[in-house]
Design a protein around this motif. Structure first.
Motif, PDB file in Angstrom:
ATOM      1  N   ARG A  84       0.832  -1.210   0.000  1.00 37.93           N
ATOM      2  CA  ARG A  84       0.000   0.000   0.000  1.00 37.93           C
ATOM      3  C   ARG A  84       0.865   1.257   0.000  1.00 37.93           C
ATOM      4  O   ARG A  84       1.530   1.549  -0.958  1.00 37.93           O
ATOM      5  N   ASP A  85       0.858   1.984   1.133  1.00 32.24           N
ATOM      6  CA  ASP A  85       1.579   3.254   1.215  1.00 32.24           C
ATOM      7  C   ASP A  85       2.917   3.136   1.935  1.00 32.24           C
ATOM      8  O   ASP A  85       3.587   4.134   2.164  1.00 32.24           O
ATOM      9  N   ASN A  86       3.309   1.916   2.331  1.00 30.31           N
ATOM     10  CA  ASN A  86       4.555   1.717   3.072  1.00 30.31           C
ATOM     11  C   ASN A  86       5.540   0.869   2.275  1.00 30.31           C
ATOM     12  O   ASN A  86       5.138   0.030   1.464  1.00 30.31           O
ATOM     13  N   ALA A  87       6.826   1.104   2.554  1.00 30.71           N
ATOM     14  CA  ALA A  87       7.881   0.297   1.939  1.00 30.71           C
ATOM     15  C   ALA A  87       8.713  -0.322   3.053  1.00 30.71           C
ATOM     16  O   ALA A  87       9.043   0.351   4.027  1.00 30.71           O
TER      17      ALA A  87
ATOM     18  N   PHE B 217      13.261  -2.049   8.337  1.00 33.36           N
ATOM     19  CA  PHE B 217      12.239  -1.200   8.938  1.00 33.36           C
ATOM     20  C   PHE B 217      11.273  -0.772   7.852  1.00 33.36           C
ATOM     21  O   PHE B 217      11.545  -0.918   6.669  1.00 33.36           O
ATOM     22  N   GLU B 218      10.112  -0.251   8.286  1.00 34.45           N
ATOM     23  CA  GLU B 218       9.108   0.239   7.341  1.00 34.45           C
ATOM     24  C   GLU B 218       8.997   1.751   7.434  1.00 34.45           C
ATOM     25  O   GLU B 218       9.070   2.322   8.516  1.00 34.45           O
ATOM     26  N   LEU B 219       8.819   2.377   6.275  1.00 27.94           N
ATOM     27  CA  LEU B 219       8.599   3.815   6.210  1.00 27.94           C
ATOM     28  C   LEU B 219       7.478   4.109   5.216  1.00 27.94           C
ATOM     29  O   LEU B 219       7.326   3.388   4.219  1.00 27.94           O
TER      30      LEU B 219
ATOM     31  N   ILE C 143      17.252   6.892  -0.862  1.00 22.67           N
ATOM     32  CA  ILE C 143      18.005   7.668   0.125  1.00 22.67           C
ATOM     33  C   ILE C 143      16.987   8.094   1.179  1.00 22.67           C
ATOM     34  O   ILE C 143      15.927   8.619   0.843  1.00 22.67           O
ATOM     35  N   TYR C 144      17.309   7.841   2.454  1.00 21.31           N
ATOM     36  CA  TYR C 144      16.405   8.286   3.515  1.00 21.31           C
ATOM     37  C   TYR C 144      17.174   9.143   4.511  1.00 21.31           C
ATOM     38  O   TYR C 144      18.390   9.078   4.612  1.00 21.31           O
TER      39      TYR C 144
ATOM     40  N   GLY D  62      15.912  10.186  15.970  1.00 20.63           N
ATOM     41  CA  GLY D  62      15.101   8.975  16.075  1.00 20.63           C
ATOM     42  C   GLY D  62      13.971   8.869  15.066  1.00 20.63           C
ATOM     43  O   GLY D  62      13.161   7.951  15.143  1.00 20.63           O
ATOM     44  N   LYS D  63      13.887   9.778  14.111  1.00 18.12           N
ATOM     45  CA  LYS D  63      12.843   9.733  13.088  1.00 18.12           C
ATOM     46  C   LYS D  63      13.486   9.470  11.736  1.00 18.12           C
ATOM     47  O   LYS D  63      14.644   9.814  11.509  1.00 18.12           O
ATOM     48  N   ARG D  64      12.686   8.883  10.825  1.00 16.80           N
ATOM     49  CA  ARG D  64      13.191   8.585   9.478  1.00 16.80           C
ATOM     50  C   ARG D  64      12.154   8.984   8.440  1.00 16.80           C
ATOM     51  O   ARG D  64      10.962   8.981   8.708  1.00 16.80           O
ATOM     52  N   LYS D  65      12.659   9.277   7.231  1.00 16.71           N
ATOM     53  CA  LYS D  65      11.773   9.656   6.128  1.00 16.71           C
ATOM     54  C   LYS D  65      12.485   9.355   4.822  1.00 16.71           C
ATOM     55  O   LYS D  65      13.681   9.644   4.670  1.00 16.71           O
TER      56      LYS D  65
END
Length: 128
Positions: free
Chosen positions: A81-84, A95-97, A114-115, A120-123
């Motif tokens: 869906r909207d997550n990878a 991990f999922e983002l 590239i993230y 402690g946050k990821r995008k």
């Protein structure tokens, strides 16, 4: 992680922590010192993860926190869906983002992205 610096050392395009949120500085304006006070700096910034505009006014000698912003590479393992589901290419951590709107049609299993990681946050930022 974050480190301290004086407001006068900040530059446009740099990073700053406002309300415990890492932000990218879009503008800095410095007023002249007054008769009884120090020069003040007005800093306008946009949150890296929530895209909210934030502003603060501080004396140029004030200490302020600068977040450690890291850009890392990851391989896409699966898309749901909207997550990878991603695997970091240096630590092999999985991990999922959420996938950003502008990359929904480009993110596919086997490709690299590239993230950004900070406080402690990821995008997901862009394709590699």
């Amino acid at each position: 992680m974050k480190e301290q610096a004086e407001v006068r050392q900040l530059r446009e395009g740099g990073y700053i922590v406002i309300d415990d949120e890492p932000c990218e500085i879009i503008s800095i304006s410095v007023s002249k010192p007054g008769k009884h006070g120090a020069a003040k700096a007005r800093i306008d910034a946009i949150g890296i993860f929530d895209s909210q505009k934030r502003s603060i006014v501080e004396p140029v000698t004030a200490k302020i926190y600068i977040p450690m912003v890291e850009r890392k590479r990851a391989q896409v393992l699966s898309v749901a869906r909207d997550n990878a589901q991603l695997m970091d290419l240096s630590t092999f951590e999985t991990f999922e983002l959420p996938i950003p709107e502008d990359l929904k049609d480009k993110v596919e299993p086997g490709k690299e992205v590239i993230y950004i990681e900070s406080l402690g946050k990821r995008k997901i930022e862009r394709m590699a």
